[in-house]
Design a protein around this motif. Structure first.
Motif, PDB file in Angstrom:
ATOM      1  N   SER A   1      55.149  43.895  43.128  1.00 39.82           N
ATOM      2  CA  SER A   1      54.188  44.936  43.419  1.00 39.82           C
ATOM      3  C   SER A   1      54.771  46.102  43.858  1.00 39.82           C
ATOM      4  N   LEU A   2      54.310  47.430  43.620  1.00 37.67           N
ATOM      5  CA  LEU A   2      55.139  48.563  44.093  1.00 37.67           C
ATOM      6  C   LEU A   2      54.998  48.898  45.371  1.00 37.67           C
ATOM      7  N   ASP A   3      53.984  48.423  46.271  1.00 37.95           N
ATOM      8  CA  ASP A   3      54.029  48.751  47.692  1.00 37.95           C
ATOM      9  C   ASP A   3      54.763  47.789  48.304  1.00 37.95           C
ATOM     10  N   ASN A   4      55.062  46.666  47.832  1.00 42.84           N
ATOM     11  CA  ASN A   4      55.743  45.336  48.596  1.00 42.84           C
ATOM     12  C   ASN A   4      56.340  44.465  47.548  1.00 42.84           C
ATOM     13  N   GLY A   5      57.807  44.645  47.568  1.00 42.88           N
ATOM     14  CA  GLY A   5      58.519  44.180  46.465  1.00 42.88           C
ATOM     15  C   GLY A   5      58.825  42.603  46.596  1.00 42.88           C
ATOM     16  N   GLY A   6      58.184  42.047  47.692  1.00 42.63           N
ATOM     17  CA  GLY A   6      58.247  40.703  47.965  1.00 42.63           C
ATOM     18  C   GLY A   6      57.058  39.963  47.561  1.00 42.63           C
ATOM     19  N   VAL A   7      56.041  40.871  46.841  1.00 41.89           N
ATOM     20  CA  VAL A   7      54.903  40.048  46.566  1.00 41.89           C
ATOM     21  C   VAL A   7      54.761  40.348  45.069  1.00 41.89           C
ATOM     22  N   TYR A   8      54.709  39.092  44.223  1.00 40.74           N
ATOM     23  CA  TYR A   8      54.767  39.041  42.746  1.00 40.74           C
ATOM     24  C   TYR A   8      53.350  38.946  42.327  1.00 40.74           C
ATOM     25  N   LYS A   9      53.058  39.534  41.283  1.00 39.43           N
ATOM     26  CA  LYS A   9      51.664  39.376  40.558  1.00 39.43           C
ATOM     27  C   LYS A   9      51.934  38.661  39.350  1.00 39.43           C
ATOM     28  N   GLN A  10      50.764  38.033  38.928  1.00 39.00           N
ATOM     29  CA  GLN A  10      51.002  37.141  37.838  1.00 39.00           C
ATOM     30  C   GLN A  10      49.550  37.428  36.878  1.00 39.00           C
ATOM     31  N   ASN A  11      50.160  37.200  35.600  1.00 37.63           N
ATOM     32  CA  ASN A  11      48.934  37.427  34.688  1.00 37.63           C
ATOM     33  C   ASN A  11      49.144  36.592  33.486  1.00 37.63           C
ATOM     34  N   TRP A  12      48.010  35.910  33.095  1.00 37.01           N
ATOM     35  CA  TRP A  12      47.506  35.306  31.711  1.00 37.01           C
ATOM     36  C   TRP A  12      46.975  36.111  30.590  1.00 37.01           C
ATOM     37  N   THR A  13      47.515  36.557  29.876  1.00 37.59           N
ATOM     38  CA  THR A  13      46.543  37.623  28.793  1.00 37.59           C
ATOM     39  C   THR A  13      46.639  37.168  27.575  1.00 37.59           C
ATOM     40  N   MET A  14      45.248  36.945  26.951  1.00 34.33           N
ATOM     41  CA  MET A  14      45.021  36.833  25.537  1.00 34.33           C
ATOM     42  C   MET A  14      45.009  38.213  24.890  1.00 34.33           C
TER      43      MET A  14
ATOM     44  N   PHE B   1      46.907  40.844  10.911  1.00 41.75           N
ATOM     45  CA  PHE B   1      46.409  40.396  12.076  1.00 41.75           C
ATOM     46  C   PHE B   1      47.063  39.454  12.784  1.00 41.75           C
ATOM     47  N   ALA B   2      46.994  39.406  14.111  1.00 39.99           N
ATOM     48  CA  ALA B   2      47.697  38.406  15.031  1.00 39.99           C
ATOM     49  C   ALA B   2      46.957  38.292  16.217  1.00 39.99           C
ATOM     50  N   ALA B   3      47.155  37.187  17.001  1.00 38.42           N
ATOM     51  CA  ALA B   3      46.533  36.881  18.228  1.00 38.42           C
ATOM     52  C   ALA B   3      47.712  35.985  19.214  1.00 38.42           C
ATOM     53  N   GLY B   4      47.818  36.075  20.292  1.00 43.13           N
ATOM     54  CA  GLY B   4      48.798  35.206  21.130  1.00 43.13           C
ATOM     55  C   GLY B   4      48.375  35.190  22.663  1.00 43.13           C
ATOM     56  N   LEU B   5      48.935  34.448  23.272  1.00 46.61           N
ATOM     57  CA  LEU B   5      48.985  34.369  24.628  1.00 46.61           C
ATOM     58  C   LEU B   5      50.209  34.853  25.310  1.00 46.61           C
ATOM     59  N   MET B   6      50.216  35.702  26.446  1.00 42.80           N
ATOM     60  CA  MET B   6      51.147  36.079  27.132  1.00 42.80           C
ATOM     61  C   MET B   6      51.149  35.735  28.887  1.00 42.80           C
ATOM     62  N   TYR B   7      52.397  35.458  29.328  1.00 40.77           N
ATOM     63  CA  TYR B   7      52.484  34.932  30.726  1.00 40.77           C
ATOM     64  C   TYR B   7      53.422  36.211  31.071  1.00 40.77           C
ATOM     65  N   SER B   8      52.850  36.853  32.364  1.00 38.34           N
ATOM     66  CA  SER B   8      53.784  37.909  32.690  1.00 38.34           C
ATOM     67  C   SER B   8      53.798  37.848  34.352  1.00 38.34           C
ATOM     68  N   GLN B   9      54.869  38.326  35.134  1.00 38.56           N
ATOM     69  CA  GLN B   9      55.049  38.313  36.433  1.00 38.56           C
ATOM     70  C   GLN B   9      55.966  39.459  36.824  1.00 38.56           C
ATOM     71  N   GLY B  10      55.614  40.102  38.000  1.00 35.97           N
ATOM     72  CA  GLY B  10      56.437  41.438  38.415  1.00 35.97           C
ATOM     73  C   GLY B  10      55.968  41.652  39.703  1.00 35.97           C
TER      74      GLY B  10
ATOM     75  N   SER C   1      59.128  36.543  50.009  1.00 37.90           N
ATOM     76  CA  SER C   1      58.780  36.457  48.875  1.00 37.90           C
ATOM     77  C   SER C   1      57.284  35.692  48.613  1.00 37.90           C
ATOM     78  N   LYS C   2      56.642  36.151  47.803  1.00 39.12           N
ATOM     79  CA  LYS C   2      54.956  35.141  47.493  1.00 39.12           C
ATOM     80  C   LYS C   2      54.458  35.705  46.307  1.00 39.12           C
ATOM     81  N   TYR C   3      53.785  34.527  45.931  1.00 34.26           N
ATOM     82  CA  TYR C   3      53.286  34.887  44.399  1.00 34.26           C
ATOM     83  C   TYR C   3      51.623  34.979  44.620  1.00 34.26           C
ATOM     84  N   LYS C   4      50.976  35.917  44.190  1.00 31.66           N
ATOM     85  CA  LYS C   4      49.732  36.116  44.062  1.00 31.66           C
ATOM     86  C   LYS C   4      49.005  35.356  43.142  1.00 31.66           C
ATOM     87  N   ASP C   5      47.990  34.870  43.202  1.00 31.32           N
ATOM     88  CA  ASP C   5      47.181  34.085  42.195  1.00 31.32           C
ATOM     89  C   ASP C   5      47.001  34.624  40.982  1.00 31.32           C
ATOM     90  N   PRO C   6      47.236  33.751  39.893  1.00 34.63           N
ATOM     91  CA  PRO C   6      47.283  34.342  38.344  1.00 34.63           C
ATOM     92  C   PRO C   6      45.953  35.153  37.976  1.00 34.63           C
TER      93      PRO C   6
END
Length: 277
Positions: free
Chosen positions: A240-253, A229-238, A37-42
């Protein structure tokens, strides 16, 4: 009693029909089984979302949602460039003040954000979705449980690439806590922490069942009973479809507008319904 039975029978029929939708799908690319397992850069993203719940009868409402989602690239960092445009629509049914269900379709336009790619710049994605939402008051706090099931057809950016079919199984837990009032009413600020787990299944899913885990905190302001009206910050990880050992990360406004027009006569209106998601 008979009316209650008919209501619940309709809801379970809606759930059964949606869950039974299946298609044979072709795999778009070979799947790699993970050895570690490994994590991609956010990656940073920015979402602008509108949520409309438009009352059309005593029990029915029209769900009309539009999302504009941007994603950073090497040349356009942080806010990024257009990655997806969502058009999500459905017909919803209000069973009670604490429960509603919806069934509809989605057209998502996916833009190719790989600036070095020579493939297509735009491909459509199609979905059928159904949703079941419970709203439970707890003192001055509203507690939401949402189950959403999606049946999606996706395609790569390569020319003539085959569609693949997947199911998404989504559960969200959410709180809405008023900050300057004892209840959620106009001119009230609120904070809304939420957690959503998105799982997936299908022939193309071999070793990557966890598509996304989303953790979000949102600050909102209720302008009127029909506009928020609303605004926020989300962190997510999951995975990858082609390789389950690779985890993508996102910071989303995320920036939201909720609107719920109701053009019926006052005498035909039900009491306030907790519809916002």
């Amino acid at each position: 009693m008979k009316n209650d039975c008919r209501h619940w029978a309709g809801i379970f029929l809606l759930f059964f029909m949606g869950s039974c939708l299946q298609l044979n799908a072709q795999e778009d690319a070979p799947v790699v089984l993970p050895t570690e397992s490994k994590y991609k850069d956010p990656v940073t993203k920015t979402w602008f979302n509108t949520y409309g719940n438009i009352r059309i009868s005593k029990r029915l409402f029209w769900v009309a949602q539009t999302h504009f989602r941007l994603e950073e690239t090497e040349d356009t960092q942080f806010v990024g460039q257009m990655a997806q445009i969502y058009n999500r629509h459905a017909i919803g049914y209000i069973y009670s003040k604490k429960f509603n269900a919806s069934l509809g379709g989605v057209l998502r336009l996916n833009f190719n954000t790989d600036e070095s790619s020579t493939d297509r710049n735009l491909v459509p994605e199609w979905r059928i979705w159904h949703q079941y939402q419970f709203a439970m008051p707890l003192s001055s706090v509203m507690v939401y449980h949402r189950l959403r099931i999606e049946h999606r057809w996706t395609q790569g950016f390569e020319e003539n690439s085959a569609y693949i079919f997947r199911n998404r199984w989504r559960y969200m837990f959410r709180l809405k806590v008023p900050l300057n009032s004892h209840k959620l009413k106009p001119k009230t600020w609120y904070v809304s922490p939420e957690a959503e787990l998105i799982m997936q299944s299908g022939k193309a899913v071999v070793a990557s069942p966890m598509e996304d885990l989303r953790l979000t905190t949102t600050l909102g302001y209720i302008v009127t009973p029909r506009l928020t009206f609303a605004a926020g910050l989300m962190y997510s990880q999951g995975q990858s479809l082609d390789n389950g050992g690779v985890y993508k990360q996102n910071w989303t406004m995320r920036f939201h507008m909720y609107f719920s027009p109701d053009f019926r006569r006052v005498k035909n209106k039900l009491p306030e319904i907790h519809l916002n998601d």
